[in-house]
Design a protein around this motif. Structure first.
Motif, PDB file in Angstrom:
ATOM      1  N   GLY A  23      83.725  15.906 -44.291  1.00 41.08           N
ATOM      2  CA  GLY A  23      82.704  16.838 -43.823  1.00 41.08           C
ATOM      3  C   GLY A  23      83.057  17.583 -42.562  1.00 41.08           C
ATOM      4  O   GLY A  23      82.272  18.411 -42.088  1.00 41.08           O
ATOM      5  N   ASP A  24      84.244  17.333 -41.997  1.00 41.13           N
ATOM      6  CA  ASP A  24      84.643  17.974 -40.741  1.00 41.13           C
ATOM      7  C   ASP A  24      85.180  19.384 -40.966  1.00 41.13           C
ATOM      8  O   ASP A  24      85.738  19.704 -42.027  1.00 41.13           O
ATOM      9  CB  ASP A  24      85.730  17.158 -40.042  1.00 41.13           C
ATOM     10  N   LEU A  25      85.019  20.203 -39.939  1.00 37.17           N
ATOM     11  CA  LEU A  25      85.640  21.523 -39.856  1.00 37.17           C
ATOM     12  C   LEU A  25      86.541  21.528 -38.630  1.00 37.17           C
ATOM     13  O   LEU A  25      86.089  21.234 -37.523  1.00 37.17           O
ATOM     14  CB  LEU A  25      84.580  22.621 -39.735  1.00 37.17           C
ATOM     15  N   HIS A  26      87.835  21.855 -38.821  1.00 38.21           N
ATOM     16  CA  HIS A  26      88.791  21.937 -37.724  1.00 38.21           C
ATOM     17  C   HIS A  26      89.276  23.374 -37.569  1.00 38.21           C
ATOM     18  O   HIS A  26      89.520  24.068 -38.559  1.00 38.21           O
ATOM     19  CB  HIS A  26      90.006  21.042 -37.991  1.00 38.21           C
ATOM     20  N   LEU A  27      89.456  23.786 -36.321  1.00 40.93           N
ATOM     21  CA  LEU A  27      90.028  25.098 -36.010  1.00 40.93           C
ATOM     22  C   LEU A  27      91.237  24.905 -35.119  1.00 40.93           C
ATOM     23  O   LEU A  27      91.157  24.187 -34.104  1.00 40.93           O
ATOM     24  CB  LEU A  27      88.997  25.991 -35.320  1.00 40.93           C
ATOM     25  N   TYR A  28      92.371  25.547 -35.478  1.00 42.11           N
ATOM     26  CA  TYR A  28      93.617  25.424 -34.735  1.00 42.11           C
ATOM     27  C   TYR A  28      94.136  26.792 -34.335  1.00 42.11           C
ATOM     28  O   TYR A  28      94.014  27.773 -35.078  1.00 42.11           O
ATOM     29  CB  TYR A  28      94.684  24.713 -35.580  1.00 42.11           C
ATOM     30  N   ARG A  29      94.759  26.830 -33.153  1.00 41.46           N
ATOM     31  CA  ARG A  29      95.499  28.012 -32.709  1.00 41.46           C
ATOM     32  C   ARG A  29      96.991  27.708 -32.856  1.00 41.46           C
ATOM     33  O   ARG A  29      97.446  26.623 -32.502  1.00 41.46           O
ATOM     34  CB  ARG A  29      95.178  28.349 -31.252  1.00 41.46           C
ATOM     35  N   TYR A  30      97.743  28.654 -33.415  1.00 44.63           N
ATOM     36  CA  TYR A  30      99.156  28.423 -33.685  1.00 44.63           C
ATOM     37  C   TYR A  30     100.009  29.547 -33.100  1.00 44.63           C
ATOM     38  O   TYR A  30      99.523  30.656 -32.832  1.00 44.63           O
ATOM     39  CB  TYR A  30      99.408  28.332 -35.191  1.00 44.63           C
ATOM     40  N   ALA A  31     101.272  29.244 -32.888  1.00 39.06           N
ATOM     41  CA  ALA A  31     102.262  30.224 -32.428  1.00 39.06           C
ATOM     42  C   ALA A  31     103.621  29.761 -32.920  1.00 39.06           C
ATOM     43  O   ALA A  31     103.870  28.554 -33.046  1.00 39.06           O
ATOM     44  CB  ALA A  31     102.250  30.362 -30.911  1.00 39.06           C
ATOM     45  N   ALA A  32     104.487  30.690 -33.217  1.00 36.67           N
ATOM     46  CA  ALA A  32     105.802  30.370 -33.761  1.00 36.67           C
ATOM     47  C   ALA A  32     106.558  29.418 -32.844  1.00 36.67           C
ATOM     48  O   ALA A  32     106.658  29.637 -31.635  1.00 36.67           O
ATOM     49  CB  ALA A  32     106.614  31.652 -33.966  1.00 36.67           C
TER      50      ALA A  32
END
Length: 352
Positions: free
Chosen positions: A28-37
């Protein structure tokens, strides 16, 4: 780049303009991630969005300002991207568990449930504006054809449906296949519809001739659970065997296995908005973000030598854009229904 998630992921989506990727998990979780090369993705937030029920569908909406999630609890939830706060919740959006959400336009989304129902939500008019009883089993995938304002849907009942937003009805539906249809993309400048199946075959339909497939391409050893259109001639597939493959359509050929996510089934694939990255999630609880150019230029050395390679004799079929109006076929399977909750959706989208 990869992230070990807290549970098995069901869906992922990339932000339309920023280097952000969201995932919905079985817990039931929602995760948000920030990414960079070249860097490890950084978790922006994690919220327990849907209680004890799974978060099955994830989509950025409103130009990336919110994340919409659909759940087995039949609700649609809106979460603010900047704050991670829940801004609106529509309880009982469907009578059955929500399995997919797709963007249609800037102001419209579509959701599909376990009972074969597709609903279209107009955020401008603050209501559910279309509802299609398109299938007899769960909606596995959907894609939108903007030119004709039609939604293509695939289902566990083994059929492909074409639902018209203009006519507000199911315009066409294929004959029942012995296979569950799991994924769908439109290619060849709108002339071909490609469906992935439970047995690993790709079914090719000519636009306007949806009764039966025009070609059946064998080559994947296991089910094709997710498809992405790379260009008009090539697609990327994710399979139950954990392998990501580059596939050419007409002539039909598995060009290369691009990567192996793991030995577990691939649940979903997605492109970043700039097409520089490919995201994949699997039952190994890993979110992986691949450099797409590197994948295409340096695929795995072990190619599948048993891939079927042949031309489609029906490539020059008459591909009319109009489809015949038909009644959707009925399956012999029993339908699972919950009680009708009947709650209005107006306040939900007004809050957005």
């Amino acid at each position: 780049m990869e992230v070990l998630l807290d549970a098995i992921p069901f869906d992922l989506d990339f932000h339309p303009s920023s280097p952000l990727v969201a995932t919905g998990l079985i817990n039931g979780d929602l995760h948000l991630y920030r990414y960079a090369a070249g860097l490890q993705p950084h978790r922006v937030f994690a919220i327990h969005a849907h209680g004890d029920e799974s978060c099955r569908a994830v989509r950025f909406a409103n130009s990336g300002k919110i994340i919409l999630t659909g759940s087995a609890d039949c609700s649609i939830l809106a979460t603010d991207v900047e704050t991670g706060k829940i801004t609106a919740r529509l309880e009982n959006a469907h009578e059955e568990a929500i399995n997919r959400i797709v963007n249609l336009t800037e102001t419209m989304i579509a959701s599909g449930d376990d009972d074969g129902c597709i609903k279209v939500w107009d955020t401008r008019q603050n209501t559910c504006c279309n509802s299609f009883d398109a299938h007899e089993d769960y909606i596995s995938d959907m894609t939108f054809v903007s030119d004709s304002m039609q939604i293509l849907g695939t289902s566990g009942d083994g059929t492909l449906s074409v639902s018209s937003l203009k006519k507000n009805k199911v315009r066409s539906q294929s004959e029942f296949s012995e296979d569950e249809l799991l994924s769908v993309v439109v290619m060849k400048n709108g002339k071909k519809v490609i469906c992935g199946t439970q047995t690993g075959a790709l079914l090719l339909y000519s636009w306007g001739h949806f009764k039966d497939c025009s070609d059946r391409f064998l080559g994947h050893p296991m089910s094709v659970d997710t498809l992405l259109k790379l260009d008009e001639d090539r697609l990327i597939s994710g399979s139950y065997d954990g392998v990501i493959r580059l596939v050419n359509i007409l002539p039909n050929k598995i060009v290369n296995p691009l990567a192996e996510h793991s030995e577990f089934p691939i649940e979903r694939l997605a492109f970043s908005s700039d097409m520089k990255f490919l995201g994949s999630i699997s039952h190994d609880q890993m979110l992986k973000i691949w450099d797409l150019e590197e994948l295409l230029n340096n695929p795995q050395a072990n190619n599948n030598n048993n891939d079927d390679d042949y031309d489609d004799d029906n490539e020059d079929d008459e591909d009319e854009m109009d489809v015949d109006d038909i009644k959707p076929p009925k399956s012999s399977g029993s339908k699972r229904k919950k009680s009708d909750k009947g709650q209005s959706s107006s306040s939900f989208f007004a809050d957005l």
